[in-house]
Design a protein around this motif. Structure first.
Motif, PDB file in Angstrom:
ATOM      1  N   GLU B 219    -134.070 131.709 -47.411  1.00  0.00           N
ATOM      2  CA  GLU B 219    -135.407 131.584 -46.733  1.00  0.00           C
ATOM      3  C   GLU B 219    -136.623 131.674 -48.653  1.00  0.00           C
ATOM      4  O   GLU B 219    -137.559 131.820 -48.656  1.00  0.00           O
ATOM      5  N   TYR B 220    -135.428 132.958 -48.827  1.00  0.00           N
ATOM      6  CA  TYR B 220    -135.993 133.496 -50.159  1.00  0.00           C
ATOM      7  C   TYR B 220    -136.160 132.150 -51.367  1.00  0.00           C
ATOM      8  O   TYR B 220    -137.312 132.375 -52.100  1.00  0.00           O
ATOM      9  N   TYR B 222    -136.470 128.755 -50.665  1.00  0.00           N
ATOM     10  CA  TYR B 222    -137.004 128.373 -50.537  1.00  0.00           C
ATOM     11  C   TYR B 222    -138.829 128.553 -50.295  1.00  0.00           C
ATOM     12  O   TYR B 222    -139.181 128.079 -50.873  1.00  0.00           O
ATOM     13  N   SER B 223    -138.700 129.799 -50.411  1.00  0.00           N
ATOM     14  CA  SER B 223    -140.244 130.489 -50.321  1.00  0.00           C
ATOM     15  C   SER B 223    -141.171 130.410 -51.495  1.00  0.00           C
ATOM     16  O   SER B 223    -142.264 130.404 -52.388  1.00  0.00           O
ATOM     17  N   GLU B 226    -141.025 126.938 -53.229  1.00  0.00           N
ATOM     18  CA  GLU B 226    -143.043 126.346 -52.272  1.00  0.00           C
ATOM     19  C   GLU B 226    -143.992 127.153 -53.424  1.00  0.00           C
ATOM     20  O   GLU B 226    -144.457 126.666 -53.449  1.00  0.00           O
ATOM     21  N   ALA B 285    -133.172 121.152 -47.689  1.00  0.00           N
ATOM     22  CA  ALA B 285    -134.467 122.228 -47.436  1.00  0.00           C
ATOM     23  C   ALA B 285    -134.333 122.864 -48.516  1.00  0.00           C
ATOM     24  O   ALA B 285    -136.371 122.453 -49.208  1.00  0.00           O
ATOM     25  N   LEU B 288    -137.406 119.524 -49.809  1.00  0.00           N
ATOM     26  CA  LEU B 288    -138.451 120.050 -49.219  1.00  0.00           C
ATOM     27  C   LEU B 288    -139.413 121.444 -49.833  1.00  0.00           C
ATOM     28  O   LEU B 288    -140.610 120.647 -50.193  1.00  0.00           O
TER      29      LEU B 288
END
Lengths: 446, 313
Positions: B219-220, B222-223, B226, B285, B288
């Motif tokens: 999640e790190y 990923y964010s 983003e 993931a 994306l």
């Protein structure tokens, strides 16, 4: 779009009567705009104003609870497009499809798989949340047998009843009338009949359009027929279309406050190849689906998708933490090294990973630093000599090892003397500053 | 109420970057929208997956991902050819892990020879990676960059501690560069600025915001990805516009979930499929979130992710 304080103020009586508990109508309006007060506090507001305010203050994605009891699932309530802005609220539910064309044995097998799907990861219990009953036979009696088998064998699992045929649908829905199921299959042809069944049996209604325009008019229609709780399907099945429609739906709801699409999304991810299905599921998890229907739930696939859902729905403002305790890495013995670090999950993952890489069985003491990494925790006074000494005493690690050496992170070398002062008989060894230095460090100590 | 698609337009654009030579050269990046948002802008190139190989036998790779390469992995040349000819790889990432001082501690000259050998065996683009030892990488990548002169490779990873020499090597020998920072958008921006100030054009940089595996900090990554992509597109921040790398395989194939046998943990199911899925889900993931280039290990994971890319574009 949510109303501003001034817009709300215009709807209030402007008498400054203070009955709401605020000094002026304007002050009350400001609180309403921030959603810190309820319009019900004003005894004199008109019904019309109340309705306007109610609509404007409703959450952009309608909150809906699917199922009842311990296994019920909360959906909706989302407020952002990107998880770094604010936590994604309600993790999407996973459902396994069960077709009414299967033999009774196969049906029971699949129910068993759902019932046995629970796993634990980082302290959370995760499972396949629901089943989707598929009326592939188009036959009412077969669908009824499927519904009965599920009702008898898994009465408390939330169900999605999928059929486009009103009589099949009603036969199955009857069984689950007090269980808040989803009745999925309302389309242009049958919307009225489905809305009536949904109202009669108090179900959530799953509406399917062939595109977002058609979907919007369908949700408006069933709403006008008295159905409030709706889940929506734009008809997208291809990865590209799922991503586009889900993005449009979330944007329309949140940025434009477009009510006809302000509902949880159901995504059908079924594929011939289970791995590809897992990747379609990945898109649904990351990009705004509230329910994802799968055709198979192998344990390896569940573990990966449960983990992804957990990762994506983690609160980005709160550091993920691991439990404070002594972790065994490999199969340590009484002479194995003892290292200490903080409980920020990323710190733990990296440090334990590097210890594993070293192939030197070790004990890793993880101290509660409120989720801060080593340097930050030290700076914030959460990783101090006193706390470390106390933790080592409390854990009674002295009973499981027969040496008295504690390896601390290189960044807090400064603590070594103070720890030795507070821990009688112990020797503090300063380890590497970065975790990637651990394999060489540990091997050199052998 | 009629529905109007809420499209958005962006002021910035991701740099397009070409690696390799001739008709096997590949281009990635170039989009002016969020990942796979072709419905509101232009995505001229698809993300690219490179197969990871290394200079020494992959003894530290778990059994499940060593198996597909068991007949070729003793030699980087046959391994590279196998990826190109049999697995139809579009690019290869050669990790010079044997140069790590705690391992075989191979010399920069050895590394240069391996690079030369691999380059002579393949015609697809090559990504040359050090062993992630900041000091040693500086000397290894200088030799490797020279050995690959004018082949339009990617070299990396340049980090805060060693970027000067590696940037100079990329500039001198006409390569692209991976700039890696540790899971922080500000550190990433800072490093890009320093590199650009040295004279390397931003069109030659690939951002590596540091990968993490599913369940281990994904999640790190990923964010951060983003946020980097949003800065590039919505704020038109030119220093954040290079395409991004997800160095997936290395992080995925060391976590417990890709290794623990089904006998040990029956509730986790088949270890073979679990490992492949772990890599493919991590990769998807990150796509994306904005990754344009992925480095992966298991051929079956690559096939599945490529299939999904085809469906997404």
């Amino acid at each position: 779009m949510a109303l501003t304080g001034v817009e709300i103020f215009k709807l209030l009586p402007k008498t400054n009567c203070k009955k709401c508990g605020f000094p002026t109508c304007l002050a009350f309006a400001m609180k309403l705009a921030q959603r810190q007060a309820s319009i019900d506090l004003c005894p004199d507001v008109s019904e019309e104003a109340k309705q306007k305010l109610g609509e404007a203050s409703a959450p952009p994605v309608r909150p809906i609870t699917f199922g009842v009891g311990d296994k019920s699932i909360k959906m909706g309530e989302e407020t952002v497009l990107f998880r770094h802005d604010k936590r994604f609220v309600n993790p999407c539910a996973f459902a396994l499809e069960i077709k009414d064309t299967l033999s009774e044995k196969d049906i029971r097998d699949r129910i068993e798989q759902v019932l046995n799907s629970e796993m634990e990861r980082v302290g959370q219990k995760l499972r396949v949340d629901a089943v989707a009953l598929m009326n592939d036979s188009h036959d009412t009696s077969r669908f009824e047998i499927l519904a009965k088998t599920i009702f008898q064998n898994a009465p408390d699992i939330p169900v999605i009843i999928c059929s486009e045929n009103p009589s099949s649908a009603e036969t199955a829905v009857k069984l689950f009338a007090d269980r808040k199921p989803i009745l999925y299959g309302a389309n242009l042809e049958n919307a009225e009949a489905f809305a009536n069944i949904a109202k009669t049996y108090k179900t959530i209604l799953g509406v399917k359009g062939n595109n977002l325009d058609e979907l919007s008019s369908l949700t408006e229609k069933v709403k006008s027929l008295g159905v409030q709780d709706i889940v929506i399907d734009s008809g997208a099945r291809k990865a590209k279309d799922i991503l586009r429609d889900n993005t449009f739906i979330r944007r329309a709801a949140i940025k434009k406050n477009f009510k006809p699409l302000g509902y949880p999304i159901i995504t059908f991810a079924q594929r011939e190849y289970s791995l590809v299905e897992a990747l379609i599921g990945t898109i649904g998890i990351a990009k705004y689906s509230s329910i994802i229907v799968f055709s198979s739930i192998e344990k390896w696939k569940n573990l990966a998708l449960f983990t992804l859902r957990q990762n994506i729905y983690t609160d980005p403002q709160v550091p993920m933490q691991v439990e404070q305790k002594i972790y065994k890495i490999g199969e340590p013995t009484t002479t194995s090294p003892l290292l200490i670090t903080t409980n920020f999950s990323l710190t733990y993952f990296i440090v334990s990973g590097e210890i594993e890489n070293s192939k030197v069985p070790s004990y890793l003491a993880v101290i509660d630093s409120e989720g801060l990494s080593v340097l930050t925790a030290w700076a914030a006074g959460k990783f101090t000599a006193a706390k470390i000494a106390q933790f080592i005493k409390d854990t009674e690690v002295e009973k499981i090892i027969n040496h008295r050496e504690l390896i601390i992170p290189g960044y807090v070398a400064i603590l070594s003397g103070a720890i030795e002062d507070k821990l009688e008989g112990w020797k503090v060894i300063v380890g590497p500053r970065e975790a990637n230095g651990l394999p060489a460090f540990l091997r050199s100590k052998l | 109420m009629a529905f109007t698609p809420p499209t958005e337009s962006y002021t910035g654009k991701v740099c397009a970057l070409t690696i390799g030579l001739g008709d096997k050269a590949i281009t990635f990046g170039g989009e002016n929208v969020l990942p796979f948002h072709a419905f509101e802008g232009s995505i001229p190139n698809k993300p690219v997956i490179a197969f990871e190989i290394q200079d020494i036998p992959p003894d530290d790779w778990p059994e499940q991902v060593r198996k597909p390469y068991k007949d070729v992995a003793n030699d980087p040349i046959s391994w590279a050819k196998y990826c190109q000819d049999t697995l139809k790889a579009k690019a290869i990432a050669l990790r010079l892990i044997g140069t790590h001082p705690d391992g075989e501690n191979r010399s920069p000259e050895d590394a240069a020879k391996t690079v030369k050998d691999v380059l002579s065996a393949i015609n697809i683009p090559l990504i040359i990676l050090g062993s992630n030892h900041a000091e040693k990488d500086a000397s290894v990548l200088i030799s490797a960059a020279e050995a690959a002169k004018d082949k339009n490779c990617v070299i990396g990873k340049a980090q805060e501690a060693n970027y000067k020499t590696i940037v100079a090597a990329a500039m001198a020998h006409n390569h692209k560069l991976i700039a890696m920072s540790e899971l922080d958008i500000n550190l990433s921006k800072q490093l890009n600025i320093l590199i650009i100030q040295m004279g390397l054009e931003r069109e030659r940089i690939i951002i590596d915001p540091m990968c993490s595996a599913l369940g281990y900090g994904l999640e790190y990554t990923y964010s951060v990805m983003e946020r980097i992509r949003l800065a590039a597109l919505t704020q038109n921040d030119t220093t954040m516009q290079p395409p991004m790398l997800g160095d997936v395989g290395m992080y995925v194939w060391k976590v417990k979930e890709t290794q623990a046998s089904e006998t040990d943990i029956p509730n986790w199911g088949s270890v073979e499929e679990r490992g492949i899925t772990w890599e493919a889900v991590t990769a998807t993931a990150l796509l994306l979130a904005g990754a344009d280039l992925l480095i992966m290990r298991h051929p079956k994971a690559v096939v599945a992710v490529e299939k999904v890319i085809e469906e997404l574009v």
